[in-house]
Design an enzyme around this catalytic site. Sequence first.
Site, PDB file in Angstrom:
ATOM      1  N   ARG A  46       0.809  -1.216   0.000  1.00  0.00           N
ATOM      2  CA  ARG A  46       0.000   0.000   0.000  1.00  0.00           C
ATOM      3  C   ARG A  46       0.845   1.270   0.000  1.00  0.00           C
ATOM      4  NH1 ARG A  46      -4.781  -0.532   3.983  1.00  0.00           N
ATOM      5  NH2 ARG A  46      -2.968  -0.608   5.307  1.00  0.00           N
ATOM      6  N   HIS A 172       7.144 -23.544   6.314  1.00  0.00           N
ATOM      7  CA  HIS A 172       8.583 -23.382   6.059  1.00  0.00           C
ATOM      8  C   HIS A 172       9.411 -24.519   6.652  1.00  0.00           C
ATOM      9  CE1 HIS A 172       8.838 -21.626  10.104  1.00  0.00           C
ATOM     10  NE2 HIS A 172      10.144 -21.747  10.038  1.00  0.00           N
ATOM     11  N   LYS A 176      13.253 -26.795   5.318  1.00  0.00           N
ATOM     12  CA  LYS A 176      14.508 -26.962   6.070  1.00  0.00           C
ATOM     13  C   LYS A 176      15.244 -28.191   5.548  1.00  0.00           C
ATOM     14  CE  LYS A 176      12.784 -24.929  10.381  1.00  0.00           C
ATOM     15  NZ  LYS A 176      13.625 -23.823  10.773  1.00  0.00           N
ATOM     16  N   ASP A 229      -0.172 -22.407  16.278  1.00  0.00           N
ATOM     17  CA  ASP A 229       1.035 -21.804  15.714  1.00  0.00           C
ATOM     18  C   ASP A 229       2.053 -22.859  15.270  1.00  0.00           C
ATOM     19  OD1 ASP A 229       2.664 -19.443  15.173  1.00  0.00           O
ATOM     20  OD2 ASP A 229       3.915 -20.120  16.846  1.00  0.00           O
ATOM     21  N   HIS A 234       3.715 -27.193  11.614  1.00  0.00           N
ATOM     22  CA  HIS A 234       5.097 -27.682  11.587  1.00  0.00           C
ATOM     23  C   HIS A 234       5.267 -29.067  12.237  1.00  0.00           C
ATOM     24  CE1 HIS A 234       5.656 -23.669  10.339  1.00  0.00           C
ATOM     25  NE2 HIS A 234       5.851 -23.096  11.508  1.00  0.00           N
ATOM     26  N   LYS A 323       7.731 -21.967  23.902  1.00  0.00           N
ATOM     27  CA  LYS A 323       8.536 -20.744  23.854  1.00  0.00           C
ATOM     28  C   LYS A 323       9.212 -20.545  25.199  1.00  0.00           C
ATOM     29  CE  LYS A 323       6.434 -19.032  20.007  1.00  0.00           C
ATOM     30  NZ  LYS A 323       7.185 -19.192  18.779  1.00  0.00           N
TER      31      LYS A 323
HETATM   32  C1  BG6 Z   1       6.642 -19.852  12.933  1.00  0.00           C
HETATM   33  C2  BG6 Z   1       5.880 -19.577  14.186  1.00  0.00           C
HETATM   34  O1  BG6 Z   1       5.813 -20.440  11.971  1.00  0.00           O
HETATM   35  O2  BG6 Z   1       7.721 -20.717  13.223  1.00  0.00           O
HETATM   36  C3  BG6 Z   1       6.784 -18.994  15.247  1.00  0.00           C
HETATM   37  O3  BG6 Z   1       4.823 -18.675  13.910  1.00  0.00           O
HETATM   38  C4  BG6 Z   1       7.983 -19.868  15.467  1.00  0.00           C
HETATM   39  O4  BG6 Z   1       6.087 -18.814  16.465  1.00  0.00           O
HETATM   40  C5  BG6 Z   1       8.660 -20.193  14.146  1.00  0.00           C
HETATM   41  O5  BG6 Z   1       8.895 -19.170  16.294  1.00  0.00           O
HETATM   42  C6  BG6 Z   1       9.751 -21.225  14.327  1.00  0.00           C
HETATM   43  O6  BG6 Z   1      10.487 -21.354  13.150  1.00  0.00           O
HETATM   44  P1  BG6 Z   1      12.022 -21.705  13.160  1.00  0.00           P
HETATM   45  O7  BG6 Z   1      12.388 -21.810  11.718  1.00  0.00           O
HETATM   46  O8  BG6 Z   1      12.733 -20.608  13.869  1.00  0.00           O
HETATM   47  O9  BG6 Z   1      12.150 -23.009  13.890  1.00  0.00           O
END
Ligand code: BG6
Length: 474
Positions: A46, A172, A176, A229, A234, A323
Amino acid sequence: IPVDEFDLVIFGATGDLAHRKILPGLFRRWLAGQIPEGARIIGAARTQQDAAAFRAEAIAAIKEYSGTPPDAASLDSFAAHLDYIAVDATGETGWDTLAKTMRPGVIRAFYFSVAPALFGAIAERLASHGIADADSRIVVEKPFGRDLESARALNGTLAQHFAEGQIYRIDHYLGKETVQNLMAVRFANMLFEPLWNAQNIDHVQITVAETVGVAGRGSYYDQSGAIRDMVQNHMMQLLCLIAMEPPWHFDPDAVRDEKLKVIRALAPIGPEDIVRGQYRGPAEDYRADAENPDSRTESFVALKVEIANWRWTGTPFYLRTGKRLRARTSEIAVIFKEPPHSIFDESDPPANALVIKLQPNEGMTLRVNIKEPGPGGMRLVQVPLDMSFAEALGPDGTDMPDAYERLIMDVIRGNQTLFMRGDEVEAAWAWTDPIIRAWDEAAASPEAYDPGSGGPEEASRLMHRDNRRWREIR
Ligand code: BG6
C-alpha cells in the site's frame, strides 16, 4: 542451475516476512547464480513509493537479515531486478499498472505475504484484471485458517480463481534441509526402514523448543497459541514425514497422499494426553508479553499422539513445543525397543535410539551398545555414533540454504512436493479442532512454567505414567 525467467510479485513487500526472509532468501539465490538475468521481483504494497525507495528498503533489509555482510556491488546488481508498484489490496489502485507490467511468456508467481483476510481480495483482483494466467502460481503463508471451517472457506475462495496445482501453501519447516533429510534417511537407506514400525520402535519424541518469547507479536500469538502456531502445521509435518509409508516416487501428489493418510489415521486425543503450559516469571512473563493479563493461551504444549494403523498401533508419538524454554533445539528421537533377551549377565542392553537433530547443529546420532573396554566381564556401554552434517559435508554442510530460499525456487520450478495440499491442511485442522474446542469449553488456564526451564512439570506426567521420559532439552 538458473531457473526459468520469472516475474515474482510480492504482496506485502514492505512487511516483516519480506524483509526478514523473502528478500534475503532471493538475494542468496541470486548470489548462488540461480536467478536468471531477466528475472524481476516486483514489490507490491500500500505504501506510496517508487522503485528506487523500495530498492533502498530491500538493501537495508538484506544487510540486516542475511547472515554474512553482503558487498555493495552484489547488492546493487541484485537490486536492479527489483521494481515496485503501490497496490491497494481491497481497492482499485495499482492493479492496472500491475497488469501492464507483467510480461507475456515468463513465469508469473504471486507471493501473498499479507494478512489472510486479504487473500481473497488479492486472488479476485489478480483474476479480474487478467494479471494471473493458467500457469501462474500463488504462494500463501500460514496461518492457513484458524480452524477447519475457516481453512475450508479459504480453500474455497482460492479455488474460485486458481487450480490446486497453482496454489503453494507454505510450511517453512518443509523447506529446512534437515527436514527433507528425514525422507532421504528413511527412503534411501536399507538400514532403517525394515525396523520402522511398532514391532521395533518403542516410541518417538518430537521436540521443537524455542528460547524466544512472544513479545512483539503477542496480538497474533495470543489468538493462536502453540497448538495453532506450531502443532497444526510444523509439528504435524514432522510427524507425517516420520510416520508415512514410502511414497511410490518423490512426486508432489505421491508424497502428499502419504502424509494425508497419516493425518487421517491420527486417533482423537483426550485431555489426559495433553499438557498446556504458559511461561510465567517476574522478568519474562507470557501475559505481559501478550499484553493480556488474563490470557489462557498456551505457549507450550505436550501431547501423546497415536497413529491408528497397522504400522504404528502401539507406538506412541510424544510431541512437545514451547517458547522461552531452556534451549533452542529441534529434534526427533526414535527410541527403539530393548532387545527381547539379554545374553549378558552383567547388564541388560539399553534401547537404541536414533536422534535426528533438525536445528541447530544439524546432524544424526545413533546410540548403540558396545562392550565397555577392560578385562572384566561383559559390561555394556552405550555410545553415540555421531554425525554432524557440518563435519560430514564440509562447508556445504554448514552453509545450508534457508527454508525460504529453497521453497521460493520450488515455486518458480513448479514443484509442489514441499507445499501443503488443501486436503492436508483441512485434515490437520479436523484433528486439532476438537482439542481446541475442549480447551475453550473447559476454560482452564495452562500450567505455569519458569522461563528458561524445560516446560511445565506436568509434561513429565505424560511420560512417567508410560514408564518413559523426555529427553533433556539442551
Ligand atoms: C513460525 C511460528 O511459523 O515458526 C513462530 O509462527 C515460530 O512462532 C517459528 O517461532 C519457528 O520457526 P524456526 O524456523 O525458527 O524453527
